[in-house]
Write a protein that holds these residues in place. Structure first.
Motif, PDB file in Angstrom:
ATOM      1  N   ARG A 143     -22.766  19.125  28.530  1.00 15.86           N
ATOM      2  CA  ARG A 143     -22.972  20.264  27.620  1.00 15.86           C
ATOM      3  C   ARG A 143     -23.045  19.859  26.140  1.00 15.86           C
ATOM      4  O   ARG A 143     -23.444  20.665  25.308  1.00 15.86           O
ATOM      5  N   THR A 144     -22.636  18.640  25.817  1.00  8.69           N
ATOM      6  CA  THR A 144     -22.562  18.267  24.397  1.00  8.69           C
ATOM      7  C   THR A 144     -23.490  17.110  24.008  1.00  8.69           C
ATOM      8  O   THR A 144     -23.622  16.818  22.826  1.00  8.69           O
ATOM      9  N   TYR A 202     -15.774  10.480  24.541  1.00  9.29           N
ATOM     10  CA  TYR A 202     -15.498  11.833  25.035  1.00  9.29           C
ATOM     11  C   TYR A 202     -15.034  12.709  23.880  1.00  9.29           C
ATOM     12  O   TYR A 202     -14.216  12.262  23.092  1.00  9.29           O
ATOM     13  N   PRO A 203     -15.482  13.925  23.712  1.00  9.18           N
ATOM     14  CA  PRO A 203     -16.337  14.729  24.604  1.00  9.18           C
ATOM     15  C   PRO A 203     -17.786  14.849  24.118  1.00  9.18           C
ATOM     16  O   PRO A 203     -18.432  15.841  24.448  1.00  9.18           O
ATOM     17  N   TRP A 204     -18.315  13.866  23.404  1.00  6.78           N
ATOM     18  CA  TRP A 204     -19.593  14.063  22.708  1.00  6.78           C
ATOM     19  C   TRP A 204     -20.831  13.746  23.525  1.00  6.78           C
ATOM     20  O   TRP A 204     -21.938  14.026  23.093  1.00  6.78           O
ATOM     21  N   GLN A 241     -18.967  12.607  11.901  1.00  4.54           N
ATOM     22  CA  GLN A 241     -17.540  12.615  12.262  1.00  4.54           C
ATOM     23  C   GLN A 241     -17.051  11.173  12.261  1.00  4.54           C
ATOM     24  O   GLN A 241     -17.557  10.346  13.019  1.00  4.54           O
ATOM     25  N   LEU A 294      -5.916  16.152  26.209  1.00  2.00           N
ATOM     26  CA  LEU A 294      -6.866  16.746  25.262  1.00  2.00           C
ATOM     27  C   LEU A 294      -6.150  17.281  24.010  1.00  2.00           C
ATOM     28  O   LEU A 294      -6.531  16.963  22.878  1.00  2.00           O
ATOM     29  N   ALA A 352     -12.732  21.459  23.108  1.00  2.00           N
ATOM     30  CA  ALA A 352     -12.634  20.585  21.927  1.00  2.00           C
ATOM     31  C   ALA A 352     -13.771  20.829  20.937  1.00  2.00           C
ATOM     32  O   ALA A 352     -13.554  20.812  19.727  1.00  2.00           O
ATOM     33  N   THR A 353     -14.975  21.065  21.452  1.00  2.00           N
ATOM     34  CA  THR A 353     -16.118  21.183  20.536  1.00  2.00           C
ATOM     35  C   THR A 353     -16.296  22.611  20.010  1.00  2.00           C
ATOM     36  O   THR A 353     -17.018  22.809  19.036  1.00  2.00           O
ATOM     37  N   GLU A 399     -20.944  14.500  27.034  1.00  2.00           N
ATOM     38  CA  GLU A 399     -20.834  15.214  28.308  1.00  2.00           C
ATOM     39  C   GLU A 399     -22.107  16.049  28.497  1.00  2.00           C
ATOM     40  O   GLU A 399     -22.851  16.269  27.523  1.00  2.00           O
ATOM     41  N   GLY A 405     -12.553  20.493  28.990  1.00  2.00           N
ATOM     42  CA  GLY A 405     -12.041  19.804  27.801  1.00  2.00           C
ATOM     43  C   GLY A 405     -13.105  19.689  26.725  1.00  2.00           C
ATOM     44  O   GLY A 405     -12.840  19.908  25.536  1.00  2.00           O
ATOM     45  N   ALA A 406     -14.338  19.362  27.144  1.00  2.00           N
ATOM     46  CA  ALA A 406     -15.438  19.210  26.182  1.00  2.00           C
ATOM     47  C   ALA A 406     -15.743  20.552  25.512  1.00  2.00           C
ATOM     48  O   ALA A 406     -15.939  20.618  24.291  1.00  2.00           O
ATOM     49  N   ASN A 407     -15.768  21.613  26.310  1.00  2.00           N
ATOM     50  CA  ASN A 407     -16.059  22.947  25.776  1.00  2.00           C
ATOM     51  C   ASN A 407     -14.971  23.377  24.778  1.00  2.00           C
ATOM     52  O   ASN A 407     -15.264  23.833  23.671  1.00  2.00           O
ATOM     53  N   PRO A 431      -9.688  12.694  23.542  1.00  2.00           N
ATOM     54  CA  PRO A 431     -10.885  13.061  22.772  1.00  2.00           C
ATOM     55  C   PRO A 431     -11.034  12.228  21.506  1.00  2.00           C
ATOM     56  O   PRO A 431     -10.047  11.901  20.845  1.00  2.00           O
ATOM     57  N   LEU A 432     -12.286  11.889  21.196  1.00  2.00           N
ATOM     58  CA  LEU A 432     -12.612  11.132  19.987  1.00  2.00           C
ATOM     59  C   LEU A 432     -12.897  12.162  18.895  1.00  2.00           C
ATOM     60  O   LEU A 432     -14.036  12.574  18.680  1.00  2.00           O
ATOM     61  N   ILE A 433     -11.831  12.605  18.252  1.00  2.00           N
ATOM     62  CA  ILE A 433     -11.939  13.759  17.364  1.00  2.00           C
ATOM     63  C   ILE A 433     -10.895  13.630  16.258  1.00  2.00           C
ATOM     64  O   ILE A 433      -9.834  13.033  16.473  1.00  2.00           O
ATOM     65  N   PRO A 444     -14.359   9.494  13.387  1.00  2.00           N
ATOM     66  CA  PRO A 444     -13.949   8.777  14.610  1.00  2.00           C
ATOM     67  C   PRO A 444     -15.145   8.352  15.461  1.00  2.00           C
ATOM     68  O   PRO A 444     -15.123   7.266  16.050  1.00  2.00           O
ATOM     69  N   ASP A 455     -15.521  19.038  31.726  1.00  2.00           N
ATOM     70  CA  ASP A 455     -16.369  19.998  31.015  1.00  2.00           C
ATOM     71  C   ASP A 455     -15.512  21.022  30.264  1.00  2.00           C
ATOM     72  O   ASP A 455     -15.850  21.416  29.153  1.00  2.00           O
TER      73      ASP A 455
END
Lengths: 218, 217
Positions: free
Chosen positions: A94-95, A88-90, A109, B87, B192-193, A92, B188-190, B38-40, A111, B186
């Motif tokens: 939208r992504t 998450y969030p890659w 990236q 998040l 974060a990215t 989903e 959270g995804a919006n 999040p994987l970030i 991670p 969604d």
């Protein structure tokens, strides 16, 4: 001849009458078959959910995963939700990457690259499609005395599986399946639904082709 | 009839009446879900966060338009706080939860900025042409980013969308809950990215030493 001796024959006749029919076709295009087995690597099966008018059902995705995992113990299938939560969030709606080359950008990236290495993903299979009810007819009336009438409806299932090789970042195969079936519900006091297993047939068709692809290296 | 019998009958009638009245009330869903971290790579920012009551206790009420439909109260506040806490903790090196509403001129120690999220709008839709339990939820957020002493730095909006992913759930409440969880994922995804692509944040992010990306066309 007594009734008890006729009972098995009658059961067979009734069973053959109550099973609804499903017609299915499967097309396969393989660009590059695996030359070795998966070994310790794993496969992830994901549903496409970026279209506005339909979404690939999570039940169908898990059905295909279960089909493969239950028939070849050597193949590790990561469940869809487990994978989506892990990255998450890659991935989903939208992504999620739409083309294999997008994986390269994603792996820049650290991670994400580390997580993918830990999960040992060798193949990523995208399922795209849905099962839809396409028509119905008949009528049924119910009262305290029971229901009388007849109803029929049909379902169409269309799915495409695209196999991405995670090491080469390329698409290595594609499987299409379509299934159509007519369901019936006659009612004489009690309605008896005779459901055509359209989605299940599509799941078996696509699952078998993917199983043959993934098992071909060993 | 003894007085004890009368009291018992009265109590029974009251319970039945309350039961009937409860059946007429709106359907209430308190959104519950699990949200992954999040994987970030965390941004090198210490972020203060303030959730106002409009956010932390957010709920929406939809009144039925006909006798066949029911009214809905959907409480998203607890799930909102849960999702945003998870998040933001993964997106920034440190997150400080403020205990008081930030105000201009009042400095908050040891934070680079303060984020104040708001749910501006929430809409939901039921496909009326089919009988399957598939709901859709659409949310519009507004974010305020304030400096440590409460001066506005930037303000921007963001949308999110969620749909019940299956038509085979047992109840309408479950279906609404799942649609809300999908909408929160969604969101959270919006966030974060796209955080480093928000045009209003570009200058401030550069000041913090965070590499920025051009906004998607």
């Amino acid at each position: 001849m007594s009734f008890s001796s006729l009972r098995p024959v009658l059961c067979c006749v009734v069973l053959s009458l109550v099973s609804a029919c499903v017609t299915s076709t499967v097309d396969e295009m393989v660009l590059k078959k695996p030359v070795t087995g998966l070994g310790e690597d794993s496969v992830v099966i994901l549903g496409r959910r970026h279209a506005s008018d339909y979404e690939t059902e999570p039940d169908f995705v898990s059905c295909v995963g279960d089909y493969i995992a239950s028939r070849d113990n050597a193949i590790t299938v990561i469940s869809e939700l487990e994978f989506l939560n892990a990255v998450y969030p890659w991935f989903e709606p939208r992504t999620a990457p739409l083309h294999p080359v997008d994986i390269e950008r994603l792996l820049q990236q650290k991670p994400v690259a580390d997580k993918m290495a830990a999960l040992k993903v060798e193949y990523m299979i995208w399922l795209d499609g849905s099962t839809e009810r396409t028509g119905g007819s008949g009528s049924m009336a119910c009262s305290l005395g029971g229901c009388f009438g007849f109803g029929t409806w049909s379902h169409d299932a269309n799915y495409e599986a695209t196999i991405w090789d995670f090491t080469d970042k390329t698409s290595v195969g594609r499987v299409n399946t379509s299934a159509t079936g007519q369901s019936y519900m006659p009612a004489v006091i009690v309605p008896i639904p005779i459901i055509a297993p359209v989605q299940g047939t599509a799941c078996d068709g696509i699952g078998q082709q993917l199983l043959e692809f993934l098992s071909s290296g060993h | 009839m003894t007085s004890a019998d009368r009291v018992a009958r009265l109590l029974l009638s009251a319970v039945l009446l309350l039961g009937l009245l409860a059946g007429c009330g709106p359907a209430h869903v308190v959104v519950e879900g699990k949200f992954p971290a999040p994987l970030i790579e965390p941004l090198p920012i210490t972020l203060g966060v303030w959730y106002g009551d409009d956010f932390a206790k957010h709920e929406f009420f939809d009144e039925s338009k006909s006798r066949q439909e029911s009214s809905w109260i959907v409480s998203t506040g607890v799930a909102q706080v849960q999702m945003w806490n998870t998040l933001l903790a993964g997106m920034f090196t440190k997150v400080v939860h403020l205990t008081r509403q930030p105000s201009e001129g009042e400095s908050v120690a040891n934070v680079d900025a303060i984020l104040v999220p708001h749910v501006e709008e929430l809409q939901y839709a039921i496909p009326r042409q089919t009988n399957i339990k598939v709901y859709e939820i659409w949310m519009r957020y507004r974010f305020e980013l304030l400096s440590a002493d409460g001066v506005p730095i930037a303000e921007w909006t963001m949308t999110s969308y969620g749909k019940t992913p299956t038509g085979f759930l047992q109840s309408d409440q479950e279906a609404v809950n799942l649609a809300a969880v999908m909408a929160l994922r969604d969101a959270g995804a919006n966030f974060a990215t796209n955080f480093t692509r928000v045009p209003a944040l570009q200058g401030w992010l550069r000041e913090q030493g965070v590499p920025t990306e051009a906004a998607a066309p």
